[in-house]
Write a protein that holds these residues in place. Structure first.
Motif, PDB file in Angstrom:
ATOM      1  N   MET A   1      73.497 -53.701  15.257  1.00  0.00           N
ATOM      2  CA  MET A   1      74.525 -54.265  14.398  1.00  0.00           C
ATOM      3  C   MET A   1      74.188 -54.010  12.918  1.00  0.00           C
ATOM      4  O   MET A   1      75.035 -53.578  12.136  1.00  0.00           O
ATOM      5  N   ASP A   2      72.962 -54.299  12.535  1.00  0.00           N
ATOM      6  CA  ASP A   2      72.541 -54.041  11.153  1.00  0.00           C
ATOM      7  C   ASP A   2      72.646 -52.557  10.822  1.00  0.00           C
ATOM      8  O   ASP A   2      73.071 -52.186   9.725  1.00  0.00           O
ATOM      9  N   GLU A   3      72.272 -51.726  11.780  1.00  0.00           N
ATOM     10  CA  GLU A   3      72.318 -50.286  11.553  1.00  0.00           C
ATOM     11  C   GLU A   3      73.772 -49.811  11.390  1.00  0.00           C
ATOM     12  O   GLU A   3      74.064 -48.949  10.556  1.00  0.00           O
ATOM     13  N   ASP A   4      74.663 -50.378  12.167  1.00  0.00           N
ATOM     14  CA  ASP A   4      76.082 -50.045  12.041  1.00  0.00           C
ATOM     15  C   ASP A   4      76.590 -50.417  10.647  1.00  0.00           C
ATOM     16  O   ASP A   4      77.333 -49.644  10.022  1.00  0.00           O
ATOM     17  N   ILE A   5      76.200 -51.569  10.142  1.00  0.00           N
ATOM     18  CA  ILE A   5      76.625 -52.009   8.808  1.00  0.00           C
ATOM     19  C   ILE A   5      76.036 -51.076   7.742  1.00  0.00           C
ATOM     20  O   ILE A   5      76.728 -50.665   6.811  1.00  0.00           O
ATOM     21  N   ARG A   6      74.750 -50.754   7.872  1.00  0.00           N
ATOM     22  CA  ARG A   6      74.119 -49.847   6.905  1.00  0.00           C
ATOM     23  C   ARG A   6      74.785 -48.473   6.916  1.00  0.00           C
ATOM     24  O   ARG A   6      75.010 -47.865   5.868  1.00  0.00           O
ATOM     25  N   HIS A   7      75.104 -47.985   8.122  1.00  0.00           N
ATOM     26  CA  HIS A   7      75.718 -46.663   8.250  1.00  0.00           C
ATOM     27  C   HIS A   7      77.066 -46.611   7.537  1.00  0.00           C
ATOM     28  O   HIS A   7      77.387 -45.617   6.866  1.00  0.00           O
ATOM     29  N   ARG A   8      77.846 -47.680   7.648  1.00  0.00           N
ATOM     30  CA  ARG A   8      79.194 -47.666   7.078  1.00  0.00           C
ATOM     31  C   ARG A   8      79.242 -48.081   5.613  1.00  0.00           C
ATOM     32  O   ARG A   8      80.172 -47.716   4.908  1.00  0.00           O
ATOM     33  N   THR A   9      78.283 -48.863   5.161  1.00  0.00           N
ATOM     34  CA  THR A   9      78.374 -49.408   3.800  1.00  0.00           C
ATOM     35  C   THR A   9      77.238 -48.968   2.884  1.00  0.00           C
ATOM     36  O   THR A   9      77.335 -49.155   1.671  1.00  0.00           O
ATOM     37  N   ARG A  10      76.173 -48.420   3.447  1.00  0.00           N
ATOM     38  CA  ARG A  10      74.956 -48.104   2.701  1.00  0.00           C
ATOM     39  C   ARG A  10      74.332 -49.363   2.100  1.00  0.00           C
ATOM     40  O   ARG A  10      73.560 -49.306   1.153  1.00  0.00           O
ATOM     41  N   ALA A  11      74.691 -50.524   2.641  1.00  0.00           N
ATOM     42  CA  ALA A  11      74.136 -51.798   2.177  1.00  0.00           C
ATOM     43  C   ALA A  11      73.058 -52.260   3.145  1.00  0.00           C
ATOM     44  O   ALA A  11      73.111 -51.977   4.349  1.00  0.00           O
ATOM     45  N   THR A  12      72.081 -52.976   2.631  1.00  0.00           N
ATOM     46  CA  THR A  12      70.988 -53.469   3.471  1.00  0.00           C
ATOM     47  C   THR A  12      71.154 -54.948   3.820  1.00  0.00           C
ATOM     48  O   THR A  12      70.233 -55.582   4.295  1.00  0.00           O
ATOM     49  N   VAL A  13      72.353 -55.481   3.588  1.00  0.00           N
ATOM     50  CA  VAL A  13      72.594 -56.901   3.840  1.00  0.00           C
ATOM     51  C   VAL A  13      72.452 -57.228   5.324  1.00  0.00           C
ATOM     52  O   VAL A  13      71.871 -58.240   5.699  1.00  0.00           O
ATOM     53  N   GLY A  14      72.994 -56.379   6.176  1.00  0.00           N
ATOM     54  CA  GLY A  14      72.950 -56.646   7.611  1.00  0.00           C
ATOM     55  C   GLY A  14      73.940 -57.729   8.006  1.00  0.00           C
ATOM     56  O   GLY A  14      74.748 -58.196   7.212  1.00  0.00           O
ATOM     57  N   PHE A  15      73.867 -58.119   9.273  1.00  0.00           N
ATOM     58  CA  PHE A  15      74.734 -59.184   9.778  1.00  0.00           C
ATOM     59  C   PHE A  15      74.095 -60.509   9.423  1.00  0.00           C
ATOM     60  O   PHE A  15      72.962 -60.793   9.816  1.00  0.00           O
ATOM     61  N   THR A  16      74.801 -61.336   8.686  1.00  0.00           N
ATOM     62  CA  THR A  16      74.171 -62.513   8.075  1.00  0.00           C
ATOM     63  C   THR A  16      74.349 -63.796   8.862  1.00  0.00           C
ATOM     64  O   THR A  16      73.788 -64.830   8.501  1.00  0.00           O
ATOM     65  N   ASN A  17      75.105 -63.761   9.949  1.00  0.00           N
ATOM     66  CA  ASN A  17      75.324 -64.961  10.751  1.00  0.00           C
ATOM     67  C   ASN A  17      74.598 -64.851  12.077  1.00  0.00           C
ATOM     68  O   ASN A  17      73.941 -63.857  12.356  1.00  0.00           O
ATOM     69  N   GLU A  18      74.709 -65.890  12.902  1.00  0.00           N
ATOM     70  CA  GLU A  18      74.150 -65.848  14.248  1.00  0.00           C
ATOM     71  C   GLU A  18      75.275 -65.606  15.240  1.00  0.00           C
ATOM     72  O   GLU A  18      76.393 -66.107  15.072  1.00  0.00           O
ATOM     73  N   ILE A  19      74.987 -64.821  16.267  1.00  0.00           N
ATOM     74  CA  ILE A  19      75.989 -64.468  17.263  1.00  0.00           C
ATOM     75  C   ILE A  19      75.915 -65.453  18.427  1.00  0.00           C
ATOM     76  O   ILE A  19      74.821 -65.736  18.948  1.00  0.00           O
ATOM     77  N   ALA A  20      77.072 -65.973  18.826  1.00  0.00           N
ATOM     78  CA  ALA A  20      77.108 -66.843  19.994  1.00  0.00           C
ATOM     79  C   ALA A  20      76.727 -66.051  21.243  1.00  0.00           C
ATOM     80  O   ALA A  20      76.921 -64.831  21.311  1.00  0.00           O
ATOM     81  N   SER A  21      76.203 -66.737  22.216  1.00  0.00           N
ATOM     82  CA  SER A  21      75.692 -66.069  23.416  1.00  0.00           C
ATOM     83  C   SER A  21      76.796 -65.511  24.301  1.00  0.00           C
ATOM     84  O   SER A  21      76.536 -64.737  25.215  1.00  0.00           O
ATOM     85  N   ARG A  22      78.048 -65.884  24.015  1.00  0.00           N
ATOM     86  CA  ARG A  22      79.174 -65.373  24.788  1.00  0.00           C
ATOM     87  C   ARG A  22      80.427 -65.404  23.909  1.00  0.00           C
ATOM     88  O   ARG A  22      80.476 -66.114  22.901  1.00  0.00           O
ATOM     89  N   PRO A  23      81.453 -64.639  24.282  1.00  0.00           N
ATOM     90  CA  PRO A  23      82.715 -64.736  23.544  1.00  0.00           C
ATOM     91  C   PRO A  23      83.257 -66.159  23.608  1.00  0.00           C
ATOM     92  O   PRO A  23      82.933 -66.920  24.541  1.00  0.00           O
TER      93      PRO A  23
END
Length: 407
Positions: A1-23
Motif C-alpha cells: 500500500m505504501d509502495e503504491d502511494i509512493r509510486h503514484r505521488t512520489r510522496a513518502t507519507v504512506g497510508f496513515t490510517n489503520e485498515i479494518a480486518s474486513r470490509p
C-alpha cells in the motif's frame, strides 16, 4: 500500500490510517438508503442555492444571505454573486457526506477528502480476495467511476485543472490526479495541455478557486459553456450554516420534510438562544445550566473561514464539557456571531460498535469505537461508502482511525 502511494505521488507519507480486518458489513436496505439520498442531497443543494439567490435579489428575507455573506468584501459577497450567470451558479457535482449514523448527515463537502483512501482500500481488497472477499455491492474502483462520470457529465474528454492549495490531504489529491490520468484524463500541470484547454476545474473550497490567477479566465469560459466548476465559485457550500436552513424559522418553509430528515436537528446559535430538537427555545444560560447528559449536542463553527471549517477544528461536544467550560465556549461563539461568523448547534447522533484493525506489525487490535460513514457521490450517484471508526466521539481521518469500505 505504501509502495503504491509512493509510486503514484512520489510522496513518502504512506497510508496513515489503520485498515479494518474486513470490509465494512452493510445490508442491502442500508446501502440502498445511501443510493436514495443522492437525489435528496441534490434537491437540498438546489433549494439552498435558489433561496440564497432569492435573498440576494431581495425576493426573500435578506437575513438568509447574510447568514453566509455577512462582513464579506464585494469580491466574494453580494456583488460577486449577483454578477454570476446561471452556469456559474450550478450545484456541486462530486461530493462526500459525513454521516454519524446511516441517514444522519452531519456535513456534505465538495469534493471532500478521502477519495484516494477509498480507492486504496479497494485495491487492497482486490489484491487479497482471500482475506477480504469478492466485491458484492460496487461495480469497480472509485476512480474508475469518477472518470466515467466526469466524461458523461461534460459530454467530451475532460481536461482538468485540479487545485491542491487548501486540501487537507494534498498527497491524496495527487494520488487522485494520477489515478485519473491513468484512465486517460489529462490534467493541467501534469500533461501537455494549456490552461485555456481546461474544461473542468476542481478545488477543495471556494477560497482555493476564487483566489487563483486563472479565476477570471474560468468565469468567462464557464459563462460561454466551455468550462464547468466542480465546486461552484461561491462560499455557500463551504458553510455549515446551510444545514440549519431546513430547521430555521426564516427558511424552513422552503424545504420538504424528506430533505429536512437528511440532517440531525441543527439550529443557528444567536445571542437570544436557539431551538432544541424537541422544539424548545432555550437561552444560552439555561442550556449551560442543564446536566451533561441533556446537552447531547455538538457546537460547530458554521462559516466558511478555511482556518476553522475542516478537520473538526471548531467542533465541540457540549455534553463532554462542564457548565463553566460550556459558558466559556459560548462567550467565543457569541463574540463570533457579532462579527458575522455563525455557529450552529447540532443534535448529536452516535453509532457505537466494536472494530478490529490490522496493525503494521500484522497483529490485530480491537477497540470499542464510534463509526462515521462517508458516502462518495458522482453526478451519476453513489460510488463508494467508507466507514471510519475511532474511540473518540469526533471521528475523522486521524492517524489511528480504523478505515474500511463497503465491498
Amino acid at each position: 500500500m505504501d509502495e503504491d502511494i509512493r509510486h503514484r505521488t512520489r510522496a513518502t507519507v504512506g497510508f496513515t490510517n489503520e485498515i479494518a480486518s474486513r470490509p465494512y458489513p452493510m445490508d442491502e436496505p442500508t446501502l440502498q438508503g445511501f443510493r436514495d439520498r443522492h437525489a435528496l442531497i441534490r434537491k437540498f443543494y438546489e433549494t439552498t442555492r435558489d433561496v440564497f439567490m432569492a435573498s440576494l435579489r431581495d425576493e426573500a428575507d435578506p437575513a438568509i444571505a447574510d447568514s453566509v455573506l455577512s462582513g464579506q468584501p464585494s469580491c466574494r459577497g453580494r456583488e460577486h454573486h449577483l454578477r454570476l450567470a446561471d452556469s456559474q451558479l450550478s450545484t456541486p457535482l462530486f461530493f462526500r457526506t459525513d454521516e454519524a449514523a446511516p441517514g444522519a448527515i452531519i456535513e456534505v463537502q465538495c469534493p471532500g477528502s478521502g477519495w484516494e483512501m477509498a480507492e486504496q482500500l479497494h485495491r487492497v481488497y482486490q489484491e487479497f480476495p482471500g482475506d477480504f472477499g469478492k466485491p458484492k455491492h460496487f461495480r469497480g474502483p472509485l476512480l474508475g467511476q469518477v472518470a466515467e462520470s466526469m466524461r458523461h457529465q461534460l459530454g467530451r474528454e475532460p481536461i482538468v485543472h485540479h487545485l491542491t492549495n487548501n486540501a487537507s490531504r494534498p498527497h491524496g489529491v495527487v494520488y487522485t490526479i494520477q489515478g485519473l490520468r491513468e484512465r486517460g484524463i489529462d490534467h493541467f500541470g501534469w500533461d501537455s495541455v494549456h490552461s485555456r484547454d481546461c474544461n473542468f476545474v476542481r478545488g477543495h473550497d471556494f477560497y482555493d478557486v476564487r483566489y487563483n490567477n486563472f479565476f477570471d479566465q474560468w468565469l468567462e469560459a464557464c459563462e460561454g459553456g466551455a468550462l464547468t466548476f466542480d465546486h461552484p465559485p461561491t462560499p455557500l457550500y463551504d458553510s455549515k450554516v446551510i444545514m440549519a436552513w431546513p430547521f430555521w424559522a426564516t427558511t424552513r418553509q422552503y424545504y420538504p420534510d424528506e430533505v429536512r430528515a437528511l440532517f440531525p436537528h441543527t439550529h443557528i446559535v444567536t445571542p437570544e438562544g436557539f431551538r432544541l430538537a424537541d422544539g424548545t427555545w432555550i437561552s444560552v444560560e439555561e442550556y449551560c445550566a442543564m446536566g451533561r447528559s441533556a446537552r447531547a449536542y455538538y457546537l460547530k463553527f458554521a462559516g466558511h473561514d478555511p482556518n476553522l471549517n475542516w478537520g473538526s477544528r471548531a467542533v465541540f461536544h457540549s455534553g463532554s464539557q462542564s457548565g463553566v467550560a460550556a459558558r466559556h465556549l459560548f462567550e467565543r461563539i457569541l463574540a463570533d456571531s457579532r462579527k458575522g461568523r455563525p455557529w450552529v448547534i447540532q443534535e448529536a447522533r452516535m453509532y457505537p460498535e466494536s472494530a478490529t484493525a490490522v496493525t503494521r506489525a500484522g497483529t490485530e487490535r480491537s477497540l470499542t469505537a464510534y463509526t462515521k460513514f462517508s458516502g462518495f457521490y458522482t453526478p451519476g450517484g453513489l460510488a463508494a461508502v467508507m466507514a471510519l471508526q475511532a474511540h473518540s466521539r469526533k471521528v475523522h481521518g486521524a492517524d489511528q482511525t480504523v478505515v474500511s469500505i463497503v465491498h
